[in-house]
Write a protein that holds these residues in place. Sequence first.
Motif, PDB file in Angstrom:
ATOM      1  N   MET A   1       0.819  -1.350  -0.126  1.00  0.00           N
ATOM      2  CA  MET A   1       0.058   0.310   0.191  1.00  0.00           C
ATOM      3  C   MET A   1       0.742   1.318   0.388  1.00  0.00           C
ATOM      4  O   MET A   1       1.743   1.617   0.549  1.00  0.00           O
ATOM      5  CB  MET A   1      -1.214  -0.050   1.246  1.00  0.00           C
ATOM      6  N   ASN A   2       0.836   2.416  -1.047  1.00  0.00           N
ATOM      7  CA  ASN A   2       1.516   3.864  -1.335  1.00  0.00           C
ATOM      8  C   ASN A   2       0.721   4.760  -1.391  1.00  0.00           C
ATOM      9  O   ASN A   2      -0.297   4.347  -1.888  1.00  0.00           O
ATOM     10  CB  ASN A   2       2.550   3.049  -2.161  1.00  0.00           C
ATOM     11  N   ASN A   3       0.399   5.718  -0.229  1.00  0.00           N
ATOM     12  CA  ASN A   3      -0.502   6.931  -0.668  1.00  0.00           C
ATOM     13  C   ASN A   3       0.360   8.448  -0.866  1.00  0.00           C
ATOM     14  O   ASN A   3      -0.658   8.979  -0.230  1.00  0.00           O
ATOM     15  CB  ASN A   3      -1.412   6.699   0.456  1.00  0.00           C
ATOM     16  N   THR A   4       1.411   7.898  -0.972  1.00  0.00           N
ATOM     17  CA  THR A   4       2.006   9.153  -1.269  1.00  0.00           C
ATOM     18  C   THR A   4       1.733  10.364  -2.229  1.00  0.00           C
ATOM     19  O   THR A   4       1.066   9.453  -3.014  1.00  0.00           O
ATOM     20  CB  THR A   4       4.209   9.049  -1.327  1.00  0.00           C
ATOM     21  N   ALA A   5       1.998  11.146  -2.312  1.00  0.00           N
ATOM     22  CA  ALA A   5       1.500  12.056  -2.973  1.00  0.00           C
ATOM     23  C   ALA A   5       2.202  11.750  -4.752  1.00  0.00           C
ATOM     24  O   ALA A   5       1.270  12.022  -5.516  1.00  0.00           O
ATOM     25  CB  ALA A   5       1.442  13.813  -2.766  1.00  0.00           C
ATOM     26  N   MET A   6       3.364  11.599  -4.717  1.00  0.00           N
ATOM     27  CA  MET A   6       4.453  10.922  -5.624  1.00  0.00           C
ATOM     28  C   MET A   6       5.275  10.093  -5.159  1.00  0.00           C
ATOM     29  O   MET A   6       5.511   9.836  -3.909  1.00  0.00           O
ATOM     30  CB  MET A   6       5.048  12.408  -5.994  1.00  0.00           C
ATOM     31  N   MET A   7       5.375   9.452  -5.967  1.00  0.00           N
ATOM     32  CA  MET A   7       6.981   8.248  -5.658  1.00  0.00           C
ATOM     33  C   MET A   7       7.912   8.720  -4.885  1.00  0.00           C
ATOM     34  O   MET A   7       7.835   9.247  -4.973  1.00  0.00           O
ATOM     35  CB  MET A   7       7.237   7.682  -7.458  1.00  0.00           C
ATOM     36  N   ALA A   8       8.308   7.482  -4.293  1.00  0.00           N
ATOM     37  CA  ALA A   8       9.664   8.239  -3.410  1.00  0.00           C
ATOM     38  C   ALA A   8      10.220   8.097  -4.523  1.00  0.00           C
ATOM     39  O   ALA A   8      11.366   9.253  -4.186  1.00  0.00           O
ATOM     40  CB  ALA A   8      10.034   6.858  -2.356  1.00  0.00           C
ATOM     41  N   LEU A   9      10.840   7.431  -5.572  1.00  0.00           N
ATOM     42  CA  LEU A   9      11.658   7.316  -6.540  1.00  0.00           C
ATOM     43  C   LEU A   9      11.790   8.907  -7.119  1.00  0.00           C
ATOM     44  O   LEU A   9      12.504   9.717  -7.625  1.00  0.00           O
ATOM     45  CB  LEU A   9      11.581   5.976  -7.706  1.00  0.00           C
ATOM     46  N   THR A  10      10.371   9.402  -7.178  1.00  0.00           N
ATOM     47  CA  THR A  10      10.323  11.403  -8.149  1.00  0.00           C
ATOM     48  C   THR A  10      10.950  11.683  -6.888  1.00  0.00           C
ATOM     49  O   THR A  10      11.614  12.578  -7.701  1.00  0.00           O
ATOM     50  CB  THR A  10       8.715  10.907  -8.264  1.00  0.00           C
ATOM     51  N   HIS A  11      11.028  11.850  -5.602  1.00  0.00           N
ATOM     52  CA  HIS A  11      11.072  12.847  -4.602  1.00  0.00           C
ATOM     53  C   HIS A  11      13.220  11.893  -5.390  1.00  0.00           C
ATOM     54  O   HIS A  11      13.946  13.003  -4.796  1.00  0.00           O
ATOM     55  CB  HIS A  11      10.936  12.178  -3.700  1.00  0.00           C
ATOM     56  N   GLY A  12      13.425  11.017  -4.869  1.00  0.00           N
ATOM     57  CA  GLY A  12      14.944  10.723  -4.780  1.00  0.00           C
ATOM     58  C   GLY A  12      15.407  11.506  -6.885  1.00  0.00           C
ATOM     59  O   GLY A  12      16.539  12.015  -6.285  1.00  0.00           O
ATOM     60  N   PHE A  13      14.485  11.348  -7.370  1.00  0.00           N
ATOM     61  CA  PHE A  13      15.006  11.840  -8.590  1.00  0.00           C
ATOM     62  C   PHE A  13      15.182  12.942  -8.484  1.00  0.00           C
ATOM     63  O   PHE A  13      15.806  13.645  -9.314  1.00  0.00           O
ATOM     64  CB  PHE A  13      14.609  11.266 -10.369  1.00  0.00           C
ATOM     65  N   ALA A  14      13.880  13.409  -8.131  1.00  0.00           N
ATOM     66  CA  ALA A  14      14.099  15.540  -8.013  1.00  0.00           C
ATOM     67  C   ALA A  14      15.660  15.737  -7.553  1.00  0.00           C
ATOM     68  O   ALA A  14      16.430  17.160  -7.652  1.00  0.00           O
ATOM     69  CB  ALA A  14      12.886  15.992  -7.445  1.00  0.00           C
ATOM     70  N   ALA A  15      15.403  15.583  -6.047  1.00  0.00           N
ATOM     71  CA  ALA A  15      17.067  15.315  -5.251  1.00  0.00           C
ATOM     72  C   ALA A  15      17.720  14.925  -6.211  1.00  0.00           C
ATOM     73  O   ALA A  15      18.659  15.779  -5.987  1.00  0.00           O
ATOM     74  CB  ALA A  15      17.154  14.728  -4.123  1.00  0.00           C
ATOM     75  N   LEU A  16      17.710  14.353  -7.110  1.00  0.00           N
ATOM     76  CA  LEU A  16      19.125  13.950  -7.924  1.00  0.00           C
ATOM     77  C   LEU A  16      19.751  15.036  -9.137  1.00  0.00           C
ATOM     78  O   LEU A  16      20.509  15.529  -9.077  1.00  0.00           O
ATOM     79  CB  LEU A  16      19.690  13.079  -8.586  1.00  0.00           C
ATOM     80  N   ALA A  17      18.810  15.228  -9.295  1.00  0.00           N
ATOM     81  CA  ALA A  17      18.470  16.301 -11.001  1.00  0.00           C
ATOM     82  C   ALA A  17      19.237  17.681 -10.321  1.00  0.00           C
ATOM     83  O   ALA A  17      19.963  18.180 -10.582  1.00  0.00           O
ATOM     84  CB  ALA A  17      17.048  16.217 -10.839  1.00  0.00           C
ATOM     85  N   LEU A  18      18.028  18.146  -8.870  1.00  0.00           N
ATOM     86  CA  LEU A  18      18.809  19.085  -7.697  1.00  0.00           C
ATOM     87  C   LEU A  18      20.514  18.743  -7.690  1.00  0.00           C
ATOM     88  O   LEU A  18      21.315  20.625  -7.852  1.00  0.00           O
ATOM     89  CB  LEU A  18      18.140  19.486  -6.202  1.00  0.00           C
ATOM     90  N   ALA A  19      20.846  18.400  -6.787  1.00  0.00           N
ATOM     91  CA  ALA A  19      22.321  17.883  -6.912  1.00  0.00           C
ATOM     92  C   ALA A  19      23.001  18.068  -8.202  1.00  0.00           C
ATOM     93  O   ALA A  19      24.520  18.549  -7.261  1.00  0.00           O
ATOM     94  CB  ALA A  19      22.435  16.470  -6.427  1.00  0.00           C
ATOM     95  N   VAL A  20      22.743  17.285  -9.340  1.00  0.00           N
ATOM     96  CA  VAL A  20      23.393  17.738 -10.197  1.00  0.00           C
ATOM     97  C   VAL A  20      23.795  19.412 -10.951  1.00  0.00           C
ATOM     98  O   VAL A  20      25.339  19.236 -11.265  1.00  0.00           O
ATOM     99  CB  VAL A  20      22.669  17.192 -11.614  1.00  0.00           C
ATOM    100  N   VAL A  21      22.660  19.406 -10.453  1.00  0.00           N
ATOM    101  CA  VAL A  21      22.323  21.294 -10.856  1.00  0.00           C
ATOM    102  C   VAL A  21      23.418  22.187  -9.916  1.00  0.00           C
ATOM    103  O   VAL A  21      24.642  22.763 -10.094  1.00  0.00           O
ATOM    104  CB  VAL A  21      21.552  22.010 -10.418  1.00  0.00           C
ATOM    105  N   ALA A  22      24.176  21.541  -8.795  1.00  0.00           N
ATOM    106  CA  ALA A  22      24.279  22.075  -7.389  1.00  0.00           C
ATOM    107  C   ALA A  22      25.942  21.581  -7.386  1.00  0.00           C
ATOM    108  O   ALA A  22      26.929  21.965  -7.039  1.00  0.00           O
ATOM    109  CB  ALA A  22      24.071  21.795  -5.673  1.00  0.00           C
ATOM    110  N   LEU A  23      26.608  20.596  -8.083  1.00  0.00           N
ATOM    111  CA  LEU A  23      27.560  19.376  -8.196  1.00  0.00           C
ATOM    112  C   LEU A  23      28.759  20.516  -8.555  1.00  0.00           C
ATOM    113  O   LEU A  23      29.966  20.374  -7.633  1.00  0.00           O
ATOM    114  CB  LEU A  23      27.900  18.129  -9.074  1.00  0.00           C
ATOM    115  N   PRO A  24      28.369  21.662  -9.412  1.00  0.00           N
ATOM    116  CA  PRO A  24      29.901  22.301  -9.593  1.00  0.00           C
ATOM    117  C   PRO A  24      30.004  23.457  -8.991  1.00  0.00           C
ATOM    118  O   PRO A  24      31.110  24.033  -8.461  1.00  0.00           O
ATOM    119  CB  PRO A  24      29.266  23.006 -11.337  1.00  0.00           C
TER     120      PRO A  24
END
Length: 224
Positions: free
Chosen positions: A1-24
């Motif tokens: 059962m999963n009742n999150t607003a978005m998949m946990a993986l969507t949040h994980g990939f959002a954080a990764l995309a943000l980190a990619v921007v911040a990495l430089p």
Amino acid sequence: MNNTAMMALTHGFAALALAVVALPVLGDHVGGPLLLAAAFVGGLAPDADLLASHRKTLHYPVGFSVAALGLLGAFALTEWTALVLPIVVAGAAALHAVSDVLGGSAEREPWNPVTDNGVYNHVLGRWHRPRRYVRYSGAPEDFLVCLTLGVVTISSALTSPAADRVLVGLLAFAGSYALCRKRLAAIGAGIGGLVPTRLRALLPTVQVVETETDGTTVDIRLGR
């Protein structure tokens, strides 16, 4: 059962995309793989409250945001390397908690919404109304967002080939989850029916409790 607003993986990939921007900017102070790992963990972390009051116990849209900005300010003044990973974790958790308001409500079947519990604001002491741009975890639009963020991360050339293979596997899992999202309960019941009767007592039981004040709570117990 999963009742999150978005998949946990969507949040994980959002954080990764943000980190990619911040990495430089932050990459000179901490290794890229460690930075990306911290972002992914921070992006997933708030959903650990699925077993408590979901989108309330560990979701702090204001608290995480203030913490991330405070740590970032301290880093700007001191350039203390030890602050980098906490900044990334807090920022990823803040992004998760804030973005949940864009999704559906915190309930058992968010595609048939009966509540307006988006994400809880501990400062104001109330729930924010869900905007429902992403209707529920595993909705087609949820997977589309997850896929887009995943492509951004993988195509950045900042991840290793081994990491890219893992990320592609996670995207494949997210796609499979989205395909069967509404049928998970039936699939689980079907699998449970294949278990011999004498062994069913060993299976965990899941009870979902929904209230207007505490949102959705999942109670898992061993034995029947």
